[in-house]
Write a protein that holds these residues in place. Structure first.
Motif, PDB file in Angstrom:
ATOM      1  N   PRO A 252       0.707  -1.219   0.233  1.00 19.83           N
ATOM      2  CA  PRO A 252       0.062   0.062   0.048  1.00 19.83           C
ATOM      3  C   PRO A 252       0.896   1.316   0.000  1.00 19.83           C
ATOM      4  CG  PRO A 252       0.293  -0.977   2.215  1.00 19.83           C
ATOM      5  CD  PRO A 252       0.645  -2.135   1.258  1.00 19.83           C
ATOM      6  N   VAL A 253       2.237   1.070   0.339  1.00 20.35           N
ATOM      7  CA  VAL A 253       3.056   2.521   0.576  1.00 20.35           C
ATOM      8  C   VAL A 253       3.310   2.884  -1.008  1.00 20.35           C
ATOM      9  CG1 VAL A 253       5.077   3.317   1.127  1.00 20.35           C
ATOM     10  CG2 VAL A 253       3.955   1.700   2.513  1.00 20.35           C
ATOM     11  N   THR A 254       3.541   2.007  -1.878  1.00 17.52           N
ATOM     12  CA  THR A 254       3.780   2.396  -3.260  1.00 17.52           C
ATOM     13  C   THR A 254       2.672   2.673  -3.898  1.00 17.52           C
ATOM     14  OG1 THR A 254       5.683   0.898  -3.371  1.00 17.52           O
ATOM     15  CG2 THR A 254       4.606   1.297  -5.533  1.00 17.52           C
ATOM     16  N   ALA A 255       1.400   1.904  -3.584  1.00 18.06           N
ATOM     17  CA  ALA A 255       0.090   2.315  -4.202  1.00 18.06           C
ATOM     18  C   ALA A 255      -0.471   3.479  -4.073  1.00 18.06           C
ATOM     19  CB  ALA A 255      -0.910   1.248  -3.955  1.00 18.06           C
ATOM     20  N   TYR A 256      -0.328   3.977  -2.688  1.00 17.23           N
ATOM     21  CA  TYR A 256      -0.715   5.422  -2.426  1.00 17.23           C
ATOM     22  C   TYR A 256       0.041   6.681  -2.387  1.00 17.23           C
ATOM     23  CZ  TYR A 256      -5.005   2.368  -1.255  1.00 17.23           C
ATOM     24  OH  TYR A 256      -5.911   1.627  -1.279  1.00 17.23           O
ATOM     25  N   GLY A 257       1.314   6.127  -2.178  1.00 20.95           N
ATOM     26  CA  GLY A 257       2.543   7.294  -2.262  1.00 20.95           C
ATOM     27  C   GLY A 257       2.932   7.368  -3.636  1.00 20.95           C
ATOM     28  N   MET A 258       2.742   6.649  -4.545  1.00 24.10           N
ATOM     29  CA  MET A 258       3.177   7.059  -5.737  1.00 24.10           C
ATOM     30  C   MET A 258       2.305   6.468  -6.978  1.00 24.10           C
ATOM     31  SD  MET A 258       7.102   5.644  -6.019  1.00 24.10           S
ATOM     32  CE  MET A 258       6.753   3.945  -5.189  1.00 24.10           C
ATOM     33  N   SER A 259       1.028   7.133  -6.604  1.00 25.74           N
ATOM     34  CA  SER A 259      -0.290   6.769  -7.612  1.00 25.74           C
ATOM     35  C   SER A 259       0.113   7.403  -8.909  1.00 25.74           C
ATOM     36  CB  SER A 259      -1.490   7.391  -7.009  1.00 25.74           C
ATOM     37  OG  SER A 259      -1.043   8.873  -7.004  1.00 25.74           O
ATOM     38  N   LEU A 260      -0.450   6.498  -9.845  1.00 21.11           N
ATOM     39  CA  LEU A 260      -0.538   6.836 -11.361  1.00 21.11           C
ATOM     40  C   LEU A 260      -1.607   7.106 -12.078  1.00 21.11           C
ATOM     41  CD1 LEU A 260       2.230   4.109 -12.610  1.00 21.11           C
ATOM     42  CD2 LEU A 260       2.655   6.446 -12.108  1.00 21.11           C
ATOM     43  N   PRO A 261      -1.908   8.187 -12.907  1.00 23.36           N
ATOM     44  CA  PRO A 261      -3.060   8.529 -13.301  1.00 23.36           C
ATOM     45  C   PRO A 261      -3.962   7.310 -14.237  1.00 23.36           C
ATOM     46  CG  PRO A 261      -1.450   9.710 -14.485  1.00 23.36           C
ATOM     47  CD  PRO A 261      -0.899   9.022 -13.541  1.00 23.36           C
ATOM     48  N   ASP A 262      -3.251   6.547 -14.875  1.00 22.81           N
ATOM     49  CA  ASP A 262      -3.599   5.384 -15.515  1.00 22.81           C
ATOM     50  C   ASP A 262      -3.829   4.107 -14.846  1.00 22.81           C
ATOM     51  OD1 ASP A 262      -3.676   7.156 -17.803  1.00 22.81           O
ATOM     52  OD2 ASP A 262      -1.855   6.572 -18.386  1.00 22.81           O
ATOM     53  N   ALA A 263      -3.517   4.216 -13.361  1.00 19.82           N
ATOM     54  CA  ALA A 263      -3.545   3.158 -12.807  1.00 19.82           C
ATOM     55  C   ALA A 263      -4.808   3.227 -11.732  1.00 19.82           C
ATOM     56  CB  ALA A 263      -2.465   2.391 -11.956  1.00 19.82           C
ATOM     57  N   VAL A 264      -5.542   1.974 -11.386  1.00 24.30           N
ATOM     58  CA  VAL A 264      -6.801   1.982 -10.557  1.00 24.30           C
ATOM     59  C   VAL A 264      -6.196   1.190  -9.335  1.00 24.30           C
ATOM     60  CG1 VAL A 264      -9.040   1.388 -10.078  1.00 24.30           C
ATOM     61  CG2 VAL A 264      -8.559   2.504 -12.113  1.00 24.30           C
ATOM     62  N   ILE A 265      -6.386   1.652  -8.113  1.00 19.86           N
ATOM     63  CA  ILE A 265      -5.950   1.015  -6.971  1.00 19.86           C
ATOM     64  C   ILE A 265      -7.292   0.209  -6.133  1.00 19.86           C
ATOM     65  CG2 ILE A 265      -4.867   1.105  -4.681  1.00 19.86           C
ATOM     66  CD1 ILE A 265      -2.886   1.264  -7.217  1.00 19.86           C
ATOM     67  N   ARG A 266      -7.335  -0.864  -5.823  1.00 19.06           N
ATOM     68  CA  ARG A 266      -8.496  -1.348  -5.423  1.00 19.06           C
ATOM     69  C   ARG A 266      -8.008  -2.172  -4.173  1.00 19.06           C
ATOM     70  NH1 ARG A 266     -10.595   1.983  -7.395  1.00 19.06           N
ATOM     71  NH2 ARG A 266     -12.375   2.058  -9.247  1.00 19.06           N
ATOM     72  N   PRO A 267      -8.888  -2.501  -2.974  1.00 14.52           N
ATOM     73  CA  PRO A 267      -8.573  -3.385  -1.771  1.00 14.52           C
ATOM     74  C   PRO A 267      -8.787  -4.573  -2.452  1.00 14.52           C
ATOM     75  CG  PRO A 267     -10.788  -2.453  -1.706  1.00 14.52           C
ATOM     76  CD  PRO A 267     -10.062  -1.620  -2.821  1.00 14.52           C
ATOM     77  N   LEU A 268      -8.217  -5.717  -1.819  1.00 11.76           N
ATOM     78  CA  LEU A 268      -8.425  -7.321  -2.097  1.00 11.76           C
ATOM     79  C   LEU A 268      -9.518  -7.633  -1.006  1.00 11.76           C
ATOM     80  CD1 LEU A 268      -4.534  -8.166  -2.620  1.00 11.76           C
ATOM     81  CD2 LEU A 268      -6.352  -8.208  -4.034  1.00 11.76           C
ATOM     82  N   ASP A 269     -10.084  -8.926  -1.423  1.00  9.55           N
ATOM     83  CA  ASP A 269     -11.111  -9.530  -0.338  1.00  9.55           C
ATOM     84  C   ASP A 269     -10.417 -10.450   0.400  1.00  9.55           C
ATOM     85  OD1 ASP A 269      -9.997 -11.681  -2.102  1.00  9.55           O
ATOM     86  OD2 ASP A 269     -12.084 -12.457  -2.318  1.00  9.55           O
ATOM     87  N   ILE A 270      -9.151 -10.419   0.557  1.00  8.67           N
ATOM     88  CA  ILE A 270      -8.446 -11.188   1.496  1.00  8.67           C
ATOM     89  C   ILE A 270      -7.209 -10.515   2.206  1.00  8.67           C
ATOM     90  CG2 ILE A 270      -8.846 -13.316   0.618  1.00  8.67           C
ATOM     91  CD1 ILE A 270      -5.911 -13.597  -0.199  1.00  8.67           C
ATOM     92  N   ALA A 271      -6.635 -10.511   3.269  1.00  9.59           N
ATOM     93  CA  ALA A 271      -5.697  -9.506   3.852  1.00  9.59           C
ATOM     94  C   ALA A 271      -4.334 -10.040   3.484  1.00  9.59           C
ATOM     95  CB  ALA A 271      -5.951  -9.241   5.286  1.00  9.59           C
ATOM     96  N   ILE A 272      -3.492  -9.392   2.931  1.00 11.01           N
ATOM     97  CA  ILE A 272      -2.003  -9.920   2.779  1.00 11.01           C
ATOM     98  C   ILE A 272      -1.426  -8.921   3.332  1.00 11.01           C
ATOM     99  CG2 ILE A 272      -0.192 -10.454   0.978  1.00 11.01           C
ATOM    100  CD1 ILE A 272      -2.433 -11.211  -0.969  1.00 11.01           C
ATOM    101  N   PRO A 273      -0.916  -8.771   4.646  1.00  9.80           N
ATOM    102  CA  PRO A 273      -0.158  -7.755   5.281  1.00  9.80           C
ATOM    103  C   PRO A 273       1.005  -7.181   4.849  1.00  9.80           C
ATOM    104  CG  PRO A 273      -0.055  -9.868   6.588  1.00  9.80           C
ATOM    105  CD  PRO A 273      -0.698  -9.981   5.227  1.00  9.80           C
ATOM    106  N   PHE A 274       1.282  -5.961   4.769  1.00 11.98           N
ATOM    107  CA  PHE A 274       2.584  -5.279   4.389  1.00 11.98           C
ATOM    108  C   PHE A 274       3.159  -4.862   5.721  1.00 11.98           C
ATOM    109  CE2 PHE A 274       5.280  -1.707   2.982  1.00 11.98           C
ATOM    110  CZ  PHE A 274       6.423  -2.491   2.507  1.00 11.98           C
TER     111      PHE A 274
END
Length: 334
Positions: A252-274
């Motif tokens: 999630p650090v990469t996903a929300y700290g370096m978001s790209l305009p052409d990428a969509v970030i979605r939660p997963l239905d299971i928890a994989i912890p970072f």
């Protein structure tokens, strides 16, 4: 009785700087241009350094050069020494002028390219030192930098169990999926792990950290990715997802700290912890400047990362955090 000692001559700092320039530029000629020196002078200084260390640093093939095996190993130590001397000068200047001490930060790529710059941007000019050194490195190398006193703070993914460390923060948050705007999965609010069946998986390469947890989650759910592209950078996986090359499972650090305009970030239905933490050396108390940065980093992380769980590092052991994450029990320890 006379005791014989091997004589090791002192190496000249300028010789080391010339060697690093040659190593970086790839040739004597290019290094001479970088240093604004003559080619014969650079060649002579390399030869003098080789005489001092007692082994050849470079293979010479006419105008072309390649480092020897010993030269490659020597380069890493020479670079640390020369860089350390430069930082010592910076710290001496700050002490002499009563200015804020420089901050030496080493962080895993997920933080170094995203949340750390954001945290620094939120510091006021009166709390920012004149010099800040930020280096991206794998978790293992970052921790060694702390233990070697080559950095003030290290932000690393877990596991981290080396002795001699002070733990300042411990946290975890669930991994997420990233897909391109044109991917059918972009219309879903939550991406199921089963959606990855027969899709190309984009993820990390290191099996001993996040990749291992991702693989175990896929196996537990009976999901088999049709194809896999793994990388040593989560941002590379995110970029591939934005380009429509598959479904990325990333931290999630990469996903929300370096978001790209052409990428969509979605939660997963299971928890994989970072999981990650911020560490320093036990023998190296943090300066006020470092503490101010740490506070901004915590605030930035809390504001940007959904599902964040923070542990009280004063009362929780690192091994307990790892066991908690592996048990699948999502509970905050305070």
């Amino acid at each position: 009785m006379r005791i014989a000692h091997d004589y090791v001559p002192l190496m000249d700092l300028k010789q080391l700087e010339v060697f690093l320039a040659v190593f970086s530029a790839g040739s004597i000629t290019a290094a001479a241009r970088l240093l604004d020196r003559s080619q014969p002078a650079v060649s002579r200084m390399i030869q003098d350094l080789e005489n001092d260390v007692g082994f050849p640093l470079l293979h010479r093939y006419g105008p072309r050069i390649t480092p020897t095996d010993r030269g490659v190993r020597f380069h890493a130590d020479a670079e640390r020494l020369v860089t350390g001397i430069g930082r010592l000068r910076d710290r001496a200047h700050a002490i002499a002028s009563e200015a804020a001490l420089p901050i030496e930060i080493v962080a895993i790529p997920a933080f170094a390219a995203g949340l750390v710059p954001l945290a620094l941007s939120r510091m006021t000019d009166d709390t920012l030192p004149a010099r800040i050194h930020l280096r991206s490195a794998p978790a293992e190398a970052g921790i060694q930098s702390i233990l070697a006193r080559a950095a003030d703070l290290c932000i690393a993914s877990l596991p981290v169990e080396q002795p001699g460390l002070t733990t300042h923060t411990l946290a975890r948050a669930p991994c997420v999926a990233a897909v391109s705007l044109s991917d059918p999965l972009a219309d879903k609010e939550v991406i199921a792990i089963g959606d990855l069946a027969e899709r190309r998986l984009l993820t990390m390469a290191n099996p001993f950290r996040l990749r291992g947890r991702i693989d175990r989650a896929l196996i537990a759910q009976g999901v088999q990715a049709a194809r896999v592209i793994d990388a040593n950078s989560a941002f590379a996986a995110l970029r591939l997802a934005a380009l429509g090359k598959g479904v990325a499972i990333i931290d999630p650090v990469t996903a929300y700290g370096m978001s790209l305009p052409d990428a969509v970030i979605r939660p997963l239905d299971i928890a994989i912890p970072f999981l990650w933490g911020v560490f320093s050396a036990v023998s190296h108390p943090l300066s006020e400047t470092s503490r101010a940065f740490l506070q901004k980093l915590v605030e930035t992380t809390e504001a940007l990362i959904p599902g964040l769980i923070e542990y009280d590092s004063r009362h929780v052991d690192l091994t307990d955090v790892m066991a908690d994450s592996q048990s699948g029990e999502w509970r905050a320890v305070t």
